[in-house]
Scaffold this motif. Sequence first.
Motif, PDB file in Angstrom:
ATOM      1  N   ARG A   1       0.837  -1.207   0.000  1.00 12.21           N
ATOM      2  CA  ARG A   1       0.000   0.000   0.000  1.00 12.21           C
ATOM      3  C   ARG A   1       0.871   1.256   0.000  1.00 12.21           C
ATOM      4  N   TYR A   2       1.920   1.267   0.801  1.00 11.82           N
ATOM      5  CA  TYR A   2       2.840   2.407   0.789  1.00 11.82           C
ATOM      6  C   TYR A   2       3.414   2.615  -0.617  1.00 11.82           C
TER       7      TYR A   2
ATOM      8  N   ASN B   1       0.875   4.060  -3.053  1.00 11.11           N
ATOM      9  CA  ASN B   1       0.514   5.456  -2.769  1.00 11.11           C
ATOM     10  C   ASN B   1       1.648   6.443  -3.038  1.00 11.11           C
TER      11      ASN B   1
ATOM     12  N   LEU C   1      -4.915  -0.183   6.839  1.00 17.84           N
ATOM     13  CA  LEU C   1      -4.541   0.407   5.560  1.00 17.84           C
ATOM     14  C   LEU C   1      -5.075   1.829   5.399  1.00 17.84           C
ATOM     15  N   LYS C   2      -6.161   2.154   6.067  1.00 18.63           N
ATOM     16  CA  LYS C   2      -6.683   3.525   6.010  1.00 18.63           C
ATOM     17  C   LYS C   2      -5.671   4.498   6.613  1.00 18.63           C
TER      18      LYS C   2
ATOM     19  N   ASP D   1      -2.928   5.095   4.196  1.00 16.64           N
ATOM     20  CA  ASP D   1      -3.355   6.071   3.190  1.00 16.64           C
ATOM     21  C   ASP D   1      -3.242   7.496   3.722  1.00 16.64           C
ATOM     22  N   GLU D   2      -3.603   7.695   4.976  1.00 12.25           N
ATOM     23  CA  GLU D   2      -3.552   9.027   5.570  1.00 12.25           C
ATOM     24  C   GLU D   2      -2.111   9.501   5.732  1.00 12.25           C
TER      25      GLU D   2
ATOM     26  N   CYS E   1       0.372   8.599   3.842  1.00 11.88           N
ATOM     27  CA  CYS E   1       0.834   8.918   2.493  1.00 11.88           C
ATOM     28  C   CYS E   1       0.265  10.251   2.008  1.00 11.88           C
ATOM     29  N   ALA E   2      -0.985  10.540   2.401  1.00 13.29           N
ATOM     30  CA  ALA E   2      -1.606  11.815   2.001  1.00 13.29           C
ATOM     31  C   ALA E   2      -0.857  12.986   2.625  1.00 13.29           C
TER      32      ALA E   2
END
Length: 369
Positions: free
Chosen positions: A257-258, A261, A356-357, A360-361, A363-364
């Motif tokens: 996931r990293y 993203n 995973l959420k 995502d945060e 990475c954002a």
Amino acid sequence: MSDKPIYVTQPFLPPLEEFIPYLEKIWENKILTNGGPFHQELERTLCEYLGVKHIALFTNATIALITALQALRITGEVITTPFSFVATSHSLLWNGIKPVFVDVDPNTLNIDPAKIEAAITPQTTAIMPVHCYGHPCDIDEIQKIADTYNLKVVYDAAHAFGVHCHCGSVLNHGDLSILSFHATKVFNTFEGGAIICPDEKTKLRIDQLKNFGHAGEISVVAPGINGKMSELNAAFGLVQLKHIDDILEKRKAIDARYRENLKAVSGIHCLDGSGEKVANFAYFPILVKSEFPIERDQLNEALKERGIFPRRYFYPLISEFSMYRSLPSSSPGNLPCATQATKQVLCLPIYPDLDLKTVDEICAIISSQ
């Protein structure tokens, strides 16, 4: 984002009810240490899981490193990497050995074999590489150099639990390999470590050295240390091992996931592996390069302000600490790639319970700088 701080790692703890029967057994038999039944069972089980012949459990990996050097009777100078946790080179000082630092490969951040030969002197007796972040060193080239110059090879494999290179377990390479089972590692026993031994004779010597040098009730054959793992830690390891495959799958998903993203973020380089056949996703290091709008330390602070606590593994270099700084090999001019890496590296949070959420945060936040 979670209301609780998100740290770079968090230990996996199995359900408490799984551990209680082991505690009850310890209370029943009153064997707490000195190679009890859980200690022996964990050694057997780890050999099977890791694909190694012999393993000697320790109270921690630092004592294991110190003992490994003693077991091989290493003296003089040892060539090693400055890009590691300080326990690597501390184990040399504890044995009265002079560390000689050489630079790292800029792509893997492992010791660069091309720099080793020039550092060899008549006092050199061994090489101590580190499988940094669990990515295997260039084991074939290192062994070739060691064979040419009749040097021992001791691998600091603290990060490399379960990792396989091109020919099976990476732990089977070198004269000895040392694992860490610290709370922050992929597989933990609260505190703990181990030495991978190639044969029974070597394991016997190591088992004696970690038990004060005892070779029987009234015989002491070496100035050993107390490095034995307790029954409590061994029992916890047996419970942990039941969950290790699930732990590794969750880490793999976070790693993927990293990478997905961050792949388009200019100036952020996700460190790749080094060709391992089986990875353990022990860490997720990124390099914050000059193309990124802010420097590594600024990004580190920006994440901390949002409750995210990455770590600058490894910063500073071991060679920059006061007890090593005066060594000729510690000169930054001798270590250009390691010096650059220590200014750029940032390890992002990764542990089995990280959802995973949240990834995502994180990475954002990085993408928005």
